[in-house]
Write an enzyme that holds these catalytic residues in place. Structure first.
Site, mmCIF file in Angstrom:
data_model
loop_
_atom_site.group_PDB
_atom_site.id
_atom_site.type_symbol
_atom_site.label_atom_id
_atom_site.label_comp_id
_atom_site.label_asym_id
_atom_site.label_seq_id
_atom_site.Cartn_x
_atom_site.Cartn_y
_atom_site.Cartn_z
ATOM 1 N N THR A 118 -11.328 31.726 -64.392
ATOM 2 C CA THR A 118 -11.092 30.379 -65.587
ATOM 3 C C THR A 118 -11.818 30.784 -66.663
ATOM 4 O O THR A 118 -11.894 29.991 -67.131
ATOM 5 C CB THR A 118 -12.753 29.221 -64.447
ATOM 6 O OG1 THR A 118 -13.842 30.337 -64.155
ATOM 7 C CG2 THR A 118 -11.908 29.322 -62.664
ATOM 8 N N GLY A 119 -11.245 31.944 -67.241
ATOM 9 C CA GLY A 119 -12.074 33.066 -68.429
ATOM 10 C C GLY A 119 -11.147 32.666 -69.235
ATOM 11 O O GLY A 119 -10.586 32.567 -68.884
ATOM 12 N N LYS A 122 -6.483 32.810 -68.974
ATOM 13 C CA LYS A 122 -6.161 31.721 -69.949
ATOM 14 C C LYS A 122 -5.698 31.501 -71.118
ATOM 15 O O LYS A 122 -4.290 31.767 -71.179
ATOM 16 C CB LYS A 122 -6.986 30.730 -69.851
ATOM 17 C CG LYS A 122 -7.642 29.771 -68.871
ATOM 18 C CD LYS A 122 -8.561 28.545 -69.157
ATOM 19 C CE LYS A 122 -8.997 28.229 -67.749
ATOM 20 N NZ LYS A 122 -10.329 27.405 -68.040
ATOM 21 N N ARG A 171 -16.438 31.903 -59.427
ATOM 22 C CA ARG A 171 -18.056 31.245 -59.420
ATOM 23 C C ARG A 171 -18.034 29.489 -59.463
ATOM 24 O O ARG A 171 -18.050 28.929 -58.583
ATOM 25 C CB ARG A 171 -19.307 30.916 -59.503
ATOM 26 C CG ARG A 171 -20.377 31.162 -59.377
ATOM 27 C CD ARG A 171 -21.610 31.770 -60.416
ATOM 28 N NE ARG A 171 -22.729 30.962 -59.040
ATOM 29 C CZ ARG A 171 -23.223 32.151 -58.803
ATOM 30 N NH1 ARG A 171 -22.673 33.030 -58.525
ATOM 31 N NH2 ARG A 171 -24.305 31.864 -57.722
ATOM 32 N N ASP A 210 -18.594 34.384 -54.665
ATOM 33 C CA ASP A 210 -19.969 34.526 -55.478
ATOM 34 C C ASP A 210 -19.932 36.310 -54.831
ATOM 35 O O ASP A 210 -19.840 37.193 -53.680
ATOM 36 C CB ASP A 210 -21.094 34.020 -54.678
ATOM 37 C CG ASP A 210 -22.488 34.847 -54.224
ATOM 38 O OD1 ASP A 210 -22.397 35.933 -55.918
ATOM 39 O OD2 ASP A 210 -23.283 34.216 -54.604
ATOM 40 N N VAL A 211 -20.000 37.048 -56.351
ATOM 41 C CA VAL A 211 -19.713 38.465 -56.404
ATOM 42 C C VAL A 211 -20.736 39.149 -56.109
ATOM 43 O O VAL A 211 -21.076 40.153 -55.934
ATOM 44 C CB VAL A 211 -19.509 39.069 -58.051
ATOM 45 C CG1 VAL A 211 -18.321 38.022 -58.463
ATOM 46 C CG2 VAL A 211 -20.829 38.300 -58.866
ATOM 47 N N ASP A 219 -6.904 49.047 -72.335
ATOM 48 C CA ASP A 219 -7.012 49.076 -74.131
ATOM 49 C C ASP A 219 -5.877 48.679 -74.685
ATOM 50 O O ASP A 219 -4.643 49.037 -74.842
ATOM 51 C CB ASP A 219 -7.213 50.947 -74.945
ATOM 52 C CG ASP A 219 -7.827 50.389 -76.410
ATOM 53 O OD1 ASP A 219 -7.331 49.771 -77.008
ATOM 54 O OD2 ASP A 219 -8.301 51.560 -76.206
ATOM 55 N N HIS A 220 -6.132 47.489 -74.879
ATOM 56 C CA HIS A 220 -5.417 46.300 -75.644
ATOM 57 C C HIS A 220 -4.165 46.989 -76.448
ATOM 58 O O HIS A 220 -3.579 46.638 -77.031
ATOM 59 C CB HIS A 220 -4.961 44.617 -75.519
ATOM 60 C CG HIS A 220 -6.071 44.705 -76.570
ATOM 61 N ND1 HIS A 220 -7.501 44.685 -76.796
ATOM 62 C CD2 HIS A 220 -5.495 44.357 -77.816
ATOM 63 C CE1 HIS A 220 -7.917 44.034 -77.733
ATOM 64 N NE2 HIS A 220 -6.765 43.869 -78.968
ATOM 65 N N ASP A 254 -17.588 47.797 -80.633
ATOM 66 C CA ASP A 254 -16.370 47.299 -79.942
ATOM 67 C C ASP A 254 -14.946 47.543 -80.680
ATOM 68 O O ASP A 254 -14.097 47.204 -79.977
ATOM 69 C CB ASP A 254 -17.166 46.097 -80.602
ATOM 70 C CG ASP A 254 -16.180 45.153 -80.543
ATOM 71 O OD1 ASP A 254 -15.659 44.650 -79.291
ATOM 72 O OD2 ASP A 254 -15.266 44.509 -81.309
ATOM 73 N N HIS A 309 -10.951 51.139 -79.596
ATOM 74 C CA HIS A 309 -8.851 50.834 -80.309
ATOM 75 C C HIS A 309 -8.654 52.823 -80.828
ATOM 76 O O HIS A 309 -7.263 52.988 -81.573
ATOM 77 C CB HIS A 309 -9.049 50.304 -80.613
ATOM 78 C CG HIS A 309 -9.062 48.420 -79.663
ATOM 79 N ND1 HIS A 309 -9.506 48.670 -78.462
ATOM 80 C CD2 HIS A 309 -10.269 47.350 -79.867
ATOM 81 C CE1 HIS A 309 -9.303 47.742 -78.477
ATOM 82 N NE2 HIS A 309 -9.869 47.298 -78.566
ATOM 83 N N LYS A 331 -6.306 39.853 -91.854
ATOM 84 C CA LYS A 331 -5.692 40.255 -90.867
ATOM 85 C C LYS A 331 -5.087 41.358 -90.766
ATOM 86 O O LYS A 331 -3.965 41.190 -91.293
ATOM 87 C CB LYS A 331 -5.348 39.320 -89.839
ATOM 88 C CG LYS A 331 -5.562 39.564 -88.854
ATOM 89 C CD LYS A 331 -5.214 38.903 -87.434
ATOM 90 C CE LYS A 331 -4.834 39.454 -85.673
ATOM 91 N NZ LYS A 331 -5.806 40.096 -85.309
#
Length: 497
Positions: A15-16, A20, A46, A85-86, A177-178, A235, A240, A345
């Protein structure tokens, strides 16, 4: 290499935002191209929702991302949901029974992919539960897919790896690693190893420096809490940027197989010059954005973003000089920079070739530009080769010309999104574009030396204006070597309409 496209995919965190925005649309694109033979998806999270509500959420995410309705009802009919429930073994026992039923219904041959689209602190506990509660006891293959960050330093990464390896072998762990799914990142190997005009020149005799820039105009948005514990160093650089350095610097593999390519990348990480102590500030620069203007709109400084400490010492920009102490690259700096709230960008690689020994055109008043190979990764995709050629008419005056290939038009039709390609690779059992534990460990060892120094000293932040290309110290880093950053905004690939 295994080619079975039959699989039960369990998405933890279904559901994150990641599921999505990326996973559901990517799975749909594979489905619409007949890349999935037999499949089913169990969404695990959850929240207490019904399978019907979950299927509607999947449908909405596909429509939002792609605006495509072909066979969408058939696609979402393969999706199921279970509240979970993890930390509770009873949840896993229930999930195992449900998975067995779905497996039998679709004849999925016991093949399972566990995708953990959740916060990293859950990776280890979930993996241990999957093992102890019987979900990995299958007759087919089992694979665990996990997102970055893989730990927050080397000790935590080792602890996490120990937990995961209790339930899965290294060959069954797919660390995403996208960036490695991006079309032009994957193209680096082809550009290097399939072109006789480049590979003989790909060394310290002919290359002056290599620059890798990944800049964003966005700030931290709603990710302030995460970013405060991460920063640009963890990050972006640890994963990357280091992966792109490895692809650019590695030796030609014996074969284009997963093990051989990974082996050559690991050799690059082993050859990295360790930067520690007082040397850190000679090789690396950190920055944090202040107030500024993006697209003619005023934006706040980092410390005024939601969930950010008002005295934050977290860097939103990193620039550095990476040296690879091996025979091929001795003396060639790999300059990297990445940051938020920058001018544009853009993700680009610029390979700058050395000047020829005796340049006859130095006799003219105009200096010639160096030859450049520019690999455009995003937002545009393509390759540009900057050469010098004679002007039309007149004397033998030279000017810069560009030879460009743009991944647009017919070439870009149906170009796989990074996650789509990586999901397909995972189902095929191809781990080439996923990071091996050895790569993770070496890159953390390199980055930890830098973060240790920065965490002990308070920086003078903010030190660059939002909408700029970073702090002045990043320019000075290259000026010391007689170099400068190539501006990303005028190196665009020429796009043929």
């Amino acid at each position: 290499m295994e080619q079975n496209m039959t699989s039960l995919i369990m998405i933890f965190g279904a559901t994150g935002d990641l599921a999505k925005r990326k996973l559901f649309p990517s799975l749909y694109r594979l489905f619409s191209r007949n890349k999935l033979e037999k499949f089913a998806v169990i969404g695990v999270a959850r929240r207490t929702i019904s399978t019907d509500e979950f299927q509607q959420s999947v449908k909405d995410s596909v429509l939002s991302a792609l605006g495509n309705k072909d066979n969408l009802d058939e696609f979402v009919s393969h999706f199921y949901y279970q509240s979970h429930d993890v930390a509770d073994s009873n949840s896993y026992v229930s999930l195992r029974k449900f998975a067995d039923e779905i497996d039998a219904h679709y004849d999925l041959e016991g093949n399972r992919i566990f995708y953990l689209a959740m916060a990293p602190e859950f990776f280890g506990p979930i993996a241990l539960h999957l093992k102890s509660d019987g979900l990995t006891d299958v007759k087919g293959y089992k694979r665990l897919v996990i997102e970055k960050p893989f730990g927050h330093d080397l000790p935590s990464a080792k602890e996490l790896n120990t937990q995961i390896r209790t339930a899965f072998s290294e060959e069954e762990v797919y660390r995403i690693d996208h960036y490695l799914g991006k079309e032009m990142v994957r193209n680096i190997e082809v550009i290097r190893f399939a072109n006789a005009i480049f590979e003989p020149l790909w060394n310290n005799r002919y290359i002056s420096n290599i620059q890798i820039t990944s800049s964003e105009t966005l700030g931290v948005e709603e990710r302030g809490r995460y970013y405060e514990t991460s920063g640009a160093l963890r990050d972006m650089l640890q994963n990357h940027m280091m992966q792109m350095v490895a692809l650019l610097a590695m030796e030609p593999p014996i074969k284009l197989t997963t093990d051989e390519i990974r082996s050559e990348k690991v050799k690059v990480f082993r050859a990295l010059r360790t930067i520690e102590g007082d040397d850190v500030n000679n090789y690396f620069v950190r920055g944090q954005y202040g107030e500024g203007t993006i697209d003619e709109m005023p934006v706040p400084n980092y410390r005024d973003e939601p969930m950010v400490d008002k005295e934050s010492n977290t860097e939103t920009f990193v620039a550095g000089k990476i040296m690879i102490d091996n025979f091929r690259w001795a003396g060639v700096p790999f300059y990297i920079r990445t940051g938020k709230r920058m001018t544009a960008k853009s993700t680009k690689i610029v390979v700058q070739f050395k000047d020829i020994p005796m340049n006859l055109y130095y006799q003219t008043e105009k200096m010639l530009n160096p030859n450049l190979l520019v690999i455009h990764i995003q937002p545009e995709e393509g390759i540009t080769l900057h050469l010098n050629a004679k002007k039309a008419g007149g004397h033998l005056d030279a000017q810069e010309v560009k030879l460009s290939f743009a991944n647009t038009g017919v070439h870009a039709m149906n170009t796989p999104e990074g996650y789509e390609k990586l999901l397909y690779d995972c189902m095929r059992g191809d781990a080439t574009n996923f990071t091996h534990w050895d790569e993770v460990a070496y890159s953390w060892a390199f980055v930890d030396k830098i973060s240790e120094v920065w965490e002990k000293t308070k920086a003078t932040f903010p030190n660059y204006e939002a909408g700029s290309m970073g702090p002045i110290e990043a320019d000075e880093l290259l000026e010391k070597d007689g170099s400068f950053w190539w501006p990303v905004t005028n190196l665009e690939v020429d796009i043929c309409k």
